[in-house]
Design a protein around this motif. Sequence first.
Motif, PDB file in Angstrom:
ATOM      1  N   GLY A  38      -5.739 -42.439 -53.405  1.00 35.87           N
ATOM      2  CA  GLY A  38      -4.309 -42.301 -53.642  1.00 35.87           C
ATOM      3  C   GLY A  38      -3.540 -43.037 -52.580  1.00 35.87           C
ATOM      4  N   ARG A  39      -2.322 -43.382 -52.914  1.00 36.11           N
ATOM      5  CA  ARG A  39      -1.506 -44.168 -51.978  1.00 36.11           C
ATOM      6  C   ARG A  39      -1.105 -43.329 -50.767  1.00 36.11           C
ATOM      7  NH1 ARG A  39       0.902 -46.045 -56.878  1.00 36.11           N
ATOM      8  NH2 ARG A  39       0.077 -48.123 -57.293  1.00 36.11           N
ATOM      9  N   ASN A  40      -0.527 -43.975 -49.772  1.00 29.00           N
ATOM     10  CA  ASN A  40       0.001 -43.270 -48.600  1.00 29.00           C
ATOM     11  C   ASN A  40       0.966 -42.194 -49.071  1.00 29.00           C
ATOM     12  OD1 ASN A  40       0.093 -46.447 -47.100  1.00 29.00           O
ATOM     13  ND2 ASN A  40      -1.216 -44.799 -46.429  1.00 29.00           N
ATOM     14  N   GLY A  41       0.786 -41.004 -48.532  1.00 30.30           N
ATOM     15  CA  GLY A  41       1.711 -39.928 -48.853  1.00 30.30           C
ATOM     16  C   GLY A  41       1.369 -39.168 -50.129  1.00 30.30           C
ATOM     17  N   ALA A  42       0.245 -39.509 -50.774  1.00 23.38           N
ATOM     18  CA  ALA A  42      -0.121 -38.843 -52.026  1.00 23.38           C
ATOM     19  C   ALA A  42      -0.511 -37.383 -51.816  1.00 23.38           C
ATOM     20  CB  ALA A  42      -1.264 -39.595 -52.706  1.00 23.38           C
ATOM     21  N   GLY A  43      -0.877 -37.036 -50.579  1.00 20.72           N
ATOM     22  CA  GLY A  43      -1.249 -35.650 -50.294  1.00 20.72           C
ATOM     23  C   GLY A  43      -2.715 -35.475 -49.940  1.00 20.72           C
ATOM     24  N   LYS A  44      -3.431 -36.568 -49.740  1.00 21.36           N
ATOM     25  CA  LYS A  44      -4.878 -36.513 -49.513  1.00 21.36           C
ATOM     26  C   LYS A  44      -5.236 -35.732 -48.237  1.00 21.36           C
ATOM     27  CE  LYS A  44      -5.212 -41.041 -49.273  1.00 21.36           C
ATOM     28  NZ  LYS A  44      -3.805 -41.421 -49.315  1.00 21.36           N
ATOM     29  N   SER A  45      -4.559 -36.074 -47.144  1.00 20.33           N
ATOM     30  CA  SER A  45      -4.908 -35.409 -45.874  1.00 20.33           C
ATOM     31  C   SER A  45      -4.479 -33.951 -45.879  1.00 20.33           C
ATOM     32  CB  SER A  45      -4.271 -36.137 -44.688  1.00 20.33           C
ATOM     33  OG  SER A  45      -4.801 -37.426 -44.595  1.00 20.33           O
ATOM     34  N   THR A  46      -3.366 -33.672 -46.541  1.00 20.89           N
ATOM     35  CA  THR A  46      -2.922 -32.280 -46.642  1.00 20.89           C
ATOM     36  C   THR A  46      -3.988 -31.468 -47.378  1.00 20.89           C
ATOM     37  OG1 THR A  46      -0.653 -33.075 -46.742  1.00 20.89           O
ATOM     38  CG2 THR A  46      -1.029 -30.796 -47.421  1.00 20.89           C
ATOM     39  N   LEU A  47      -4.492 -32.017 -48.459  1.00 13.67           N
ATOM     40  CA  LEU A  47      -5.534 -31.330 -49.220  1.00 13.67           C
ATOM     41  C   LEU A  47      -6.781 -31.138 -48.346  1.00 13.67           C
ATOM     42  CD1 LEU A  47      -6.553 -30.143 -51.858  1.00 13.67           C
ATOM     43  CD2 LEU A  47      -7.060 -32.452 -52.678  1.00 13.67           C
ATOM     44  N   MET A  48      -7.120 -32.153 -47.572  1.00 22.11           N
ATOM     45  CA  MET A  48      -8.291 -32.031 -46.697  1.00 22.11           C
ATOM     46  C   MET A  48      -8.088 -30.935 -45.648  1.00 22.11           C
ATOM     47  SD  MET A  48      -9.583 -34.385 -43.688  1.00 22.11           S
ATOM     48  CE  MET A  48      -8.199 -33.680 -42.845  1.00 22.11           C
ATOM     49  N   ARG A  49      -6.899 -30.870 -45.050  1.00 26.83           N
ATOM     50  CA  ARG A  49      -6.646 -29.834 -44.031  1.00 26.83           C
ATOM     51  C   ARG A  49      -6.725 -28.442 -44.648  1.00 26.83           C
ATOM     52  NH1 ARG A  49      -2.563 -33.454 -42.480  1.00 26.83           N
ATOM     53  NH2 ARG A  49      -0.965 -32.138 -43.411  1.00 26.83           N
ATOM     54  N   ILE A  50      -6.283 -28.337 -45.908  1.00 27.26           N
ATOM     55  CA  ILE A  50      -6.358 -27.044 -46.599  1.00 27.26           C
ATOM     56  C   ILE A  50      -7.821 -26.691 -46.863  1.00 27.26           C
ATOM     57  CG2 ILE A  50      -5.823 -25.876 -48.785  1.00 27.26           C
ATOM     58  CD1 ILE A  50      -3.079 -27.311 -48.672  1.00 27.26           C
ATOM     59  N   ILE A  51      -8.609 -27.685 -47.284  1.00 25.16           N
ATOM     60  CA  ILE A  51     -10.035 -27.437 -47.539  1.00 25.16           C
ATOM     61  C   ILE A  51     -10.745 -26.998 -46.260  1.00 25.16           C
ATOM     62  CG2 ILE A  51     -12.229 -28.605 -48.085  1.00 25.16           C
ATOM     63  CD1 ILE A  51     -10.655 -30.253 -50.165  1.00 25.16           C
ATOM     64  N   LEU A  52     -10.356 -27.589 -45.134  1.00 20.60           N
ATOM     65  CA  LEU A  52     -10.990 -27.242 -43.859  1.00 20.60           C
ATOM     66  C   LEU A  52     -10.489 -25.922 -43.287  1.00 20.60           C
ATOM     67  CD1 LEU A  52     -10.991 -30.740 -42.131  1.00 20.60           C
ATOM     68  CD2 LEU A  52     -13.002 -29.306 -42.434  1.00 20.60           C
ATOM     69  N   GLY A  53      -9.480 -25.340 -43.927  1.00 19.14           N
ATOM     70  CA  GLY A  53      -8.940 -24.076 -43.426  1.00 19.14           C
ATOM     71  C   GLY A  53      -7.991 -24.276 -42.258  1.00 19.14           C
ATOM     72  N   LEU A  54      -7.582 -25.519 -41.997  1.00 16.63           N
ATOM     73  CA  LEU A  54      -6.671 -25.782 -40.879  1.00 16.63           C
ATOM     74  C   LEU A  54      -5.235 -25.460 -41.275  1.00 16.63           C
ATOM     75  CD1 LEU A  54      -8.125 -29.252 -39.750  1.00 16.63           C
ATOM     76  CD2 LEU A  54      -8.608 -27.000 -38.782  1.00 16.63           C
ATOM     77  N   GLU A  55      -5.001 -25.420 -42.584  1.00 13.43           N
ATOM     78  CA  GLU A  55      -3.672 -25.080 -43.098  1.00 13.43           C
ATOM     79  C   GLU A  55      -3.841 -24.171 -44.299  1.00 13.43           C
ATOM     80  OE1 GLU A  55      -0.242 -27.794 -44.033  1.00 13.43           O
ATOM     81  OE2 GLU A  55      -1.477 -29.116 -42.808  1.00 13.43           O
ATOM     82  N   LYS A  56      -2.852 -23.303 -44.515  1.00 11.83           N
ATOM     83  CA  LYS A  56      -2.920 -22.415 -45.681  1.00 11.83           C
ATOM     84  C   LYS A  56      -2.205 -23.068 -46.855  1.00 11.83           C
ATOM     85  CE  LYS A  56      -3.421 -17.607 -44.499  1.00 11.83           C
ATOM     86  NZ  LYS A  56      -4.359 -17.395 -43.618  1.00 11.83           N
ATOM     87  N   PRO A  57      -2.760 -22.940 -48.069  1.00 15.64           N
ATOM     88  CA  PRO A  57      -2.022 -23.446 -49.225  1.00 15.64           C
ATOM     89  C   PRO A  57      -0.867 -22.493 -49.554  1.00 15.64           C
ATOM     90  CG  PRO A  57      -4.038 -22.386 -49.954  1.00 15.64           C
ATOM     91  CD  PRO A  57      -4.030 -22.326 -48.454  1.00 15.64           C
ATOM     92  N   THR A  58       0.157 -22.987 -50.220  1.00 16.84           N
ATOM     93  CA  THR A  58       1.252 -22.107 -50.644  1.00 16.84           C
ATOM     94  C   THR A  58       0.756 -21.211 -51.783  1.00 16.84           C
ATOM     95  OG1 THR A  58       2.755 -23.887 -50.074  1.00 16.84           O
ATOM     96  CG2 THR A  58       3.675 -22.080 -51.364  1.00 16.84           C
ATOM     97  N   THR A  59      -0.006 -21.794 -52.701  1.00 17.57           N
ATOM     98  CA  THR A  59      -0.695 -20.980 -53.715  1.00 17.57           C
ATOM     99  C   THR A  59      -2.111 -21.527 -53.853  1.00 17.57           C
ATOM    100  OG1 THR A  59      -0.227 -22.431 -55.582  1.00 17.57           O
ATOM    101  CG2 THR A  59       1.435 -20.759 -55.088  1.00 17.57           C
ATOM    102  N   GLY A  60      -2.968 -20.716 -54.431  1.00 17.77           N
ATOM    103  CA  GLY A  60      -4.314 -21.189 -54.739  1.00 17.77           C
ATOM    104  C   GLY A  60      -5.345 -20.803 -53.701  1.00 17.77           C
ATOM    105  N   THR A  61      -6.601 -21.051 -54.043  1.00 19.91           N
ATOM    106  CA  THR A  61      -7.701 -20.678 -53.149  1.00 19.91           C
ATOM    107  C   THR A  61      -8.718 -21.811 -53.002  1.00 19.91           C
ATOM    108  OG1 THR A  61      -8.866 -19.717 -55.028  1.00 19.91           O
ATOM    109  CG2 THR A  61      -7.684 -18.172 -53.607  1.00 19.91           C
ATOM    110  N   VAL A  62      -9.340 -21.818 -51.840  1.00 24.61           N
ATOM    111  CA  VAL A  62     -10.447 -22.740 -51.579  1.00 24.61           C
ATOM    112  C   VAL A  62     -11.656 -21.897 -51.252  1.00 24.61           C
ATOM    113  CG1 VAL A  62     -11.342 -24.559 -50.076  1.00 24.61           C
ATOM    114  CG2 VAL A  62      -8.884 -24.452 -50.547  1.00 24.61           C
ATOM    115  N   SER A  63     -12.743 -22.054 -52.006  1.00 27.06           N
ATOM    116  CA  SER A  63     -13.957 -21.377 -51.562  1.00 27.06           C
ATOM    117  C   SER A  63     -15.056 -22.388 -51.299  1.00 27.06           C
ATOM    118  CB  SER A  63     -14.422 -20.297 -52.530  1.00 27.06           C
ATOM    119  OG  SER A  63     -14.022 -20.570 -53.825  1.00 27.06           O
ATOM    120  N   PHE A  64     -15.749 -22.127 -50.211  1.00 21.64           N
ATOM    121  CA  PHE A  64     -16.877 -22.960 -49.818  1.00 21.64           C
ATOM    122  C   PHE A  64     -18.086 -22.048 -49.743  1.00 21.64           C
ATOM    123  CE2 PHE A  64     -19.548 -25.122 -46.603  1.00 21.64           C
ATOM    124  CZ  PHE A  64     -19.695 -26.347 -47.239  1.00 21.64           C
TER     125      PHE A  64
END
Length: 251
Positions: free
Chosen positions: A43-69
Amino acid sequence: MLKCENISKIYNDNSWFSKKESIKVLENISFNLSSGRSMGFAGRNGAGKSTLMRIILGLEKPTTGTVSFMDKNIHNLKYNELKNIYKDMQVVFQDPLSSMNPAYTVYDIIKEPVENYYNYKQNEIKELVSSLLADVKLDNNKMYKNIMQLSGGEQQRVAIARALAVKPKLLILDEALSSLDMIIQAEIIHLLDDLKKQYNLFYLVISHDIRIILKLCDDIMFLENGKIKGMHSIENGINKDDEVFNNMLLV
Ligand SMILES: Nc1ncnc2c1ncn2[C@@H]1O[C@H](COP(=O)(O)OP(=O)(O)OP(=O)(O)O)[C@@H](O)[C@H]1O
Ligand SMILES: [Mg+2]
Protein backbone atom coordinates in the motif's frame (compact mmCIF):
# COMPACT_ATOMS: atom_id res chain seq x y z
CA MET A 1 -1.84 -18.64 13.87
CA LEU A 2 -2.50 -14.90 13.51
CA LYS A 3 -6.07 -13.71 13.30
CA CYS A 4 -7.22 -10.12 12.90
CA GLU A 5 -10.93 -9.45 13.22
CA ASN A 6 -12.62 -6.17 12.35
CA ILE A 7 -9.68 -3.99 13.24
CA SER A 8 -10.39 -0.29 13.13
CA LYS A 9 -8.23 2.53 14.40
CA ILE A 10 -9.30 6.08 14.93
CA TYR A 11 -6.84 8.74 16.08
CA ASN A 12 -8.26 11.74 17.87
CA ASP A 13 -6.44 14.94 17.28
CA ASN A 14 -6.92 16.83 20.53
CA SER A 15 -4.31 19.52 20.10
CA TRP A 16 -5.57 22.88 21.31
CA PHE A 17 -4.81 24.75 18.10
CA SER A 18 -6.83 22.46 15.83
CA LYS A 19 -10.48 21.58 15.87
CA LYS A 20 -11.20 18.31 17.60
CA GLU A 21 -10.84 15.89 14.74
CA SER A 22 -10.98 12.12 14.34
CA ILE A 23 -8.86 10.41 11.73
CA LYS A 24 -9.87 6.93 10.67
CA VAL A 25 -6.63 5.16 9.82
CA LEU A 26 -7.89 1.56 9.63
CA GLU A 27 -11.36 0.30 8.87
CA ASN A 28 -12.69 -3.22 9.32
CA ILE A 29 -9.51 -5.14 8.65
CA SER A 30 -9.99 -8.90 8.93
CA PHE A 31 -7.64 -11.65 7.80
CA ASN A 32 -6.03 -14.88 8.90
CA LEU A 33 -2.44 -15.89 8.62
CA SER A 34 -2.07 -19.61 8.85
CA SER A 35 1.13 -21.20 10.00
CA GLY A 36 3.66 -21.62 7.23
CA ARG A 37 2.17 -19.00 4.91
CA SER A 38 3.81 -15.64 4.47
CA MET A 39 1.79 -12.54 3.82
CA GLY A 40 2.64 -9.12 2.45
CA PHE A 41 0.86 -5.84 3.19
CA ALA A 42 1.24 -3.54 0.24
CA GLY A 43 0.00 0.00 0.00
CA ARG A 44 1.06 3.56 -0.57
CA ASN A 45 2.54 5.84 2.10
CA GLY A 46 -0.05 6.51 4.74
CA ALA A 47 -2.25 3.52 3.82
CA GLY A 48 -2.10 2.30 7.42
CA LYS A 49 0.41 -0.54 7.10
CA SER A 50 2.62 0.37 10.06
CA THR A 51 -0.37 1.18 12.24
CA LEU A 52 -1.73 -2.29 11.54
CA MET A 53 1.66 -3.80 12.34
CA ARG A 54 1.89 -1.94 15.68
CA ILE A 55 -1.59 -3.20 16.55
CA ILE A 56 -0.59 -6.78 15.64
CA LEU A 57 2.48 -6.47 17.86
CA GLY A 58 0.36 -5.22 20.75
CA LEU A 59 2.23 -1.89 20.80
CA GLU A 60 -1.04 -0.07 20.18
CA LYS A 61 -4.66 -0.88 20.93
CA PRO A 62 -7.19 -0.99 18.10
CA THR A 63 -10.29 1.20 18.45
CA THR A 64 -12.38 -1.87 17.63
CA GLY A 65 -11.57 -5.46 16.83
CA THR A 66 -9.24 -8.14 18.10
CA VAL A 67 -5.87 -9.63 17.25
CA SER A 68 -5.11 -13.15 18.34
CA PHE A 69 -1.79 -14.85 17.97
CA MET A 70 -1.75 -18.58 18.67
CA ASP A 71 -5.26 -18.22 20.12
CA LYS A 72 -4.29 -15.49 22.60
CA ASN A 73 -5.77 -12.02 22.43
CA ILE A 74 -2.68 -9.85 22.14
CA HIS A 75 -4.28 -6.85 23.79
CA ASN A 76 -5.38 -8.70 26.93
CA LEU A 77 -1.96 -10.05 27.84
CA LYS A 78 0.14 -9.19 30.85
CA TYR A 79 3.79 -8.18 30.42
CA ASN A 80 5.14 -11.71 30.94
CA GLU A 81 2.64 -13.26 28.55
CA LEU A 82 3.48 -10.67 25.92
CA LYS A 83 7.16 -11.39 26.45
CA ASN A 84 6.41 -15.04 25.66
CA ILE A 85 4.59 -14.00 22.50
CA TYR A 86 7.67 -12.04 21.38
CA LYS A 87 9.62 -15.23 21.47
CA ASP A 88 7.44 -16.44 18.61
CA MET A 89 6.87 -13.11 16.87
CA GLN A 90 9.80 -10.82 16.13
CA VAL A 91 10.10 -7.66 14.07
CA VAL A 92 12.72 -5.94 11.94
CA PHE A 93 12.16 -2.24 11.25
CA GLN A 94 13.22 -0.02 8.38
CA ASP A 95 15.89 1.80 10.35
CA PRO A 96 17.95 -0.76 12.29
CA LEU A 97 19.53 1.95 14.45
CA SER A 98 16.14 3.04 15.75
CA SER A 99 16.10 -0.09 17.87
CA MET A 100 19.81 -0.46 18.63
CA ASN A 101 22.06 1.21 21.16
CA PRO A 102 24.74 3.04 19.12
CA ALA A 103 27.29 2.37 21.85
CA TYR A 104 26.87 -1.40 21.50
CA THR A 105 28.94 -3.90 19.59
CA VAL A 106 27.34 -6.46 17.27
CA TYR A 107 27.88 -9.02 20.02
CA ASP A 108 26.12 -6.88 22.67
CA ILE A 109 23.14 -6.38 20.37
CA ILE A 110 22.60 -10.02 19.45
CA LYS A 111 23.21 -11.37 22.94
CA GLU A 112 20.53 -9.12 24.48
CA PRO A 113 17.50 -11.27 23.54
CA VAL A 114 19.50 -14.43 24.23
CA GLU A 115 20.10 -13.32 27.82
CA ASN A 116 16.52 -12.18 28.08
CA TYR A 117 15.05 -15.54 27.14
CA TYR A 118 17.64 -18.19 27.90
CA ASN A 119 19.88 -19.13 30.74
CA TYR A 120 23.03 -19.68 28.71
CA LYS A 121 26.63 -19.55 29.85
CA GLN A 122 28.95 -16.94 28.30
CA ASN A 123 30.66 -19.46 25.99
CA GLU A 124 27.27 -20.79 24.82
CA ILE A 125 26.10 -17.27 24.06
CA LYS A 126 29.26 -16.59 22.09
CA GLU A 127 28.77 -19.77 20.08
CA LEU A 128 25.16 -18.87 19.33
CA VAL A 129 26.05 -15.32 18.27
CA SER A 130 28.75 -16.72 16.05
CA SER A 131 26.39 -19.17 14.34
CA LEU A 132 23.75 -16.43 13.92
CA LEU A 133 26.34 -14.23 12.21
CA ALA A 134 27.14 -17.11 9.87
CA ASP A 135 23.43 -17.56 9.15
CA VAL A 136 23.02 -13.93 8.10
CA LYS A 137 26.30 -14.14 6.12
CA LEU A 138 28.28 -11.73 8.26
CA ASP A 139 31.93 -12.39 8.86
CA ASN A 140 32.78 -13.46 12.40
CA ASN A 141 35.32 -10.63 12.66
CA LYS A 142 32.38 -8.20 12.80
CA MET A 143 31.36 -9.57 16.19
CA TYR A 144 33.19 -7.01 18.33
CA LYS A 145 32.78 -4.10 15.95
CA ASN A 146 30.67 -1.19 17.09
CA ILE A 147 27.33 -1.21 15.26
CA MET A 148 28.06 2.30 13.90
CA GLN A 149 31.08 0.92 12.04
CA LEU A 150 28.84 -1.28 9.87
CA SER A 151 27.10 -0.37 6.62
CA GLY A 152 23.30 -0.07 6.47
CA GLY A 153 22.99 -3.52 4.88
CA GLU A 154 25.25 -5.08 7.52
CA GLN A 155 23.29 -3.37 10.30
CA GLN A 156 20.11 -4.84 8.88
CA ARG A 157 21.72 -8.30 8.87
CA VAL A 158 22.51 -7.79 12.58
CA ALA A 159 18.87 -6.85 13.17
CA ILE A 160 17.80 -10.06 11.41
CA ALA A 161 20.28 -12.11 13.46
CA ARG A 162 18.97 -10.57 16.68
CA ALA A 163 15.39 -11.38 15.68
CA LEU A 164 16.34 -14.97 14.84
CA ALA A 165 18.19 -15.46 18.12
CA VAL A 166 14.99 -16.51 19.90
CA LYS A 167 13.89 -18.76 17.00
CA PRO A 168 10.59 -17.02 16.25
CA LYS A 169 7.83 -18.57 14.15
CA LEU A 170 6.73 -15.28 12.60
CA LEU A 171 9.10 -12.54 11.51
CA ILE A 172 7.56 -9.17 10.70
CA LEU A 173 9.51 -6.95 8.32
CA ASP A 174 8.29 -3.36 8.21
CA GLU A 175 9.95 -1.72 5.19
CA ALA A 176 13.08 -3.54 6.38
CA LEU A 177 14.74 -3.28 2.97
CA SER A 178 13.47 0.14 1.94
CA SER A 179 16.54 2.15 2.85
CA LEU A 180 18.98 -0.19 1.09
CA ASP A 181 20.19 0.04 -2.49
CA MET A 182 18.88 -2.43 -5.07
CA ILE A 183 21.87 -4.79 -5.02
CA ILE A 184 21.93 -5.10 -1.23
CA GLN A 185 18.13 -5.46 -1.26
CA ALA A 186 18.42 -8.38 -3.69
CA GLU A 187 21.09 -10.04 -1.50
CA ILE A 188 18.99 -9.72 1.64
CA ILE A 189 15.83 -10.95 -0.10
CA HIS A 190 17.81 -14.01 -1.15
CA LEU A 191 19.06 -14.42 2.43
CA LEU A 192 15.53 -14.09 3.87
CA ASP A 193 14.28 -16.68 1.43
CA ASP A 194 16.97 -19.14 2.61
CA LEU A 195 16.34 -18.37 6.29
CA LYS A 196 12.65 -19.07 5.80
CA LYS A 197 13.45 -22.71 5.09
CA GLN A 198 16.35 -23.03 7.51
CA TYR A 199 14.40 -21.61 10.48
CA ASN A 200 10.96 -22.84 9.47
CA LEU A 201 9.79 -19.25 9.54
CA PHE A 202 7.01 -17.35 7.97
CA TYR A 203 6.97 -13.67 7.19
CA LEU A 204 4.67 -10.74 7.37
CA VAL A 205 6.25 -8.31 4.96
CA ILE A 206 5.15 -4.69 4.96
CA SER A 207 6.32 -2.79 1.95
CA HIS A 208 5.30 -0.26 -0.61
CA ASP A 209 7.60 -2.18 -2.96
CA ILE A 210 5.47 -4.98 -4.28
CA ARG A 211 8.43 -6.87 -5.79
CA ILE A 212 9.79 -7.71 -2.33
CA ILE A 213 6.42 -9.16 -1.35
CA LEU A 214 6.13 -11.16 -4.56
CA LYS A 215 9.53 -12.75 -3.81
CA LEU A 216 8.96 -13.62 -0.16
CA CYS A 217 5.24 -14.16 0.38
CA ASP A 218 2.42 -16.55 -0.47
CA ASP A 219 -0.38 -14.02 -0.16
CA ILE A 220 -0.64 -10.31 -0.67
CA MET A 221 -3.07 -7.85 0.85
CA PHE A 222 -3.50 -4.39 -0.61
CA LEU A 223 -4.34 -1.60 1.78
CA GLU A 224 -5.71 1.70 0.58
CA ASN A 225 -6.74 4.48 2.94
CA GLY A 226 -6.96 1.99 5.78
CA LYS A 227 -9.19 -0.48 3.96
CA ILE A 228 -8.46 -3.82 2.36
CA LYS A 229 -8.63 -3.27 -1.37
CA GLY A 230 -7.82 -6.79 -2.38
CA MET A 231 -6.25 -10.02 -1.25
CA HIS A 232 -4.48 -12.41 -3.60
CA SER A 233 -2.66 -15.66 -3.47
CA ILE A 234 0.70 -15.17 -5.18
CA GLU A 235 1.46 -18.81 -5.91
CA ASN A 236 -1.63 -19.11 -8.11
CA GLY A 237 -0.44 -16.10 -10.03
CA ILE A 238 -1.79 -12.62 -9.73
CA ASN A 239 -4.29 -11.54 -12.27
CA LYS A 240 -2.33 -8.97 -14.20
CA ASP A 241 -5.57 -7.23 -15.18
CA ASP A 242 -6.37 -6.58 -11.54
CA GLU A 243 -6.84 -2.84 -11.20
CA VAL A 244 -5.48 -2.60 -7.65
CA PHE A 245 -2.43 -4.67 -8.56
CA ASN A 246 -1.68 -2.51 -11.57
CA ASN A 247 -2.06 0.65 -9.54
CA MET A 248 0.45 -0.75 -7.07
CA LEU A 249 3.03 -1.32 -9.78
CA LEU A 250 2.82 2.36 -10.62
CA VAL A 251 3.83 3.40 -7.10
N1 LIG B 1 -0.26 8.55 16.40
C1 LIG B 1 -0.92 9.02 15.34
N2 LIG B 1 -1.80 10.05 15.45
C2 LIG B 1 -2.47 10.51 14.38
N3 LIG B 1 -2.38 10.01 13.14
C3 LIG B 1 -1.53 8.99 12.96
C4 LIG B 1 -0.74 8.43 14.03
N4 LIG B 1 0.00 7.41 13.54
C5 LIG B 1 -0.28 7.36 12.22
N5 LIG B 1 -1.19 8.29 11.86
C6 LIG B 1 -1.74 8.49 10.53
O1 LIG B 1 -2.24 7.27 10.06
C7 LIG B 1 -2.06 7.12 8.67
C8 LIG B 1 -1.41 5.79 8.38
O2 LIG B 1 -0.06 5.82 8.85
P1 LIG B 1 0.90 4.55 8.76
O3 LIG B 1 2.21 4.96 9.34
O4 LIG B 1 0.22 3.38 9.34
O5 LIG B 1 1.03 4.38 7.18
P2 LIG B 1 1.98 3.44 6.34
O6 LIG B 1 1.12 2.72 5.39
O7 LIG B 1 2.87 2.65 7.22
O8 LIG B 1 2.85 4.52 5.54
P3 LIG B 1 4.40 4.46 5.08
O9 LIG B 1 4.43 3.68 3.80
O10 LIG B 1 4.71 5.91 4.85
O11 LIG B 1 5.21 3.87 6.17
C9 LIG B 1 -1.28 8.34 8.23
O12 LIG B 1 -2.18 9.25 7.65
C10 LIG B 1 -0.70 8.89 9.50
O13 LIG B 1 -0.55 10.27 9.44
MG1 LIG C 1 4.96 2.50 7.50
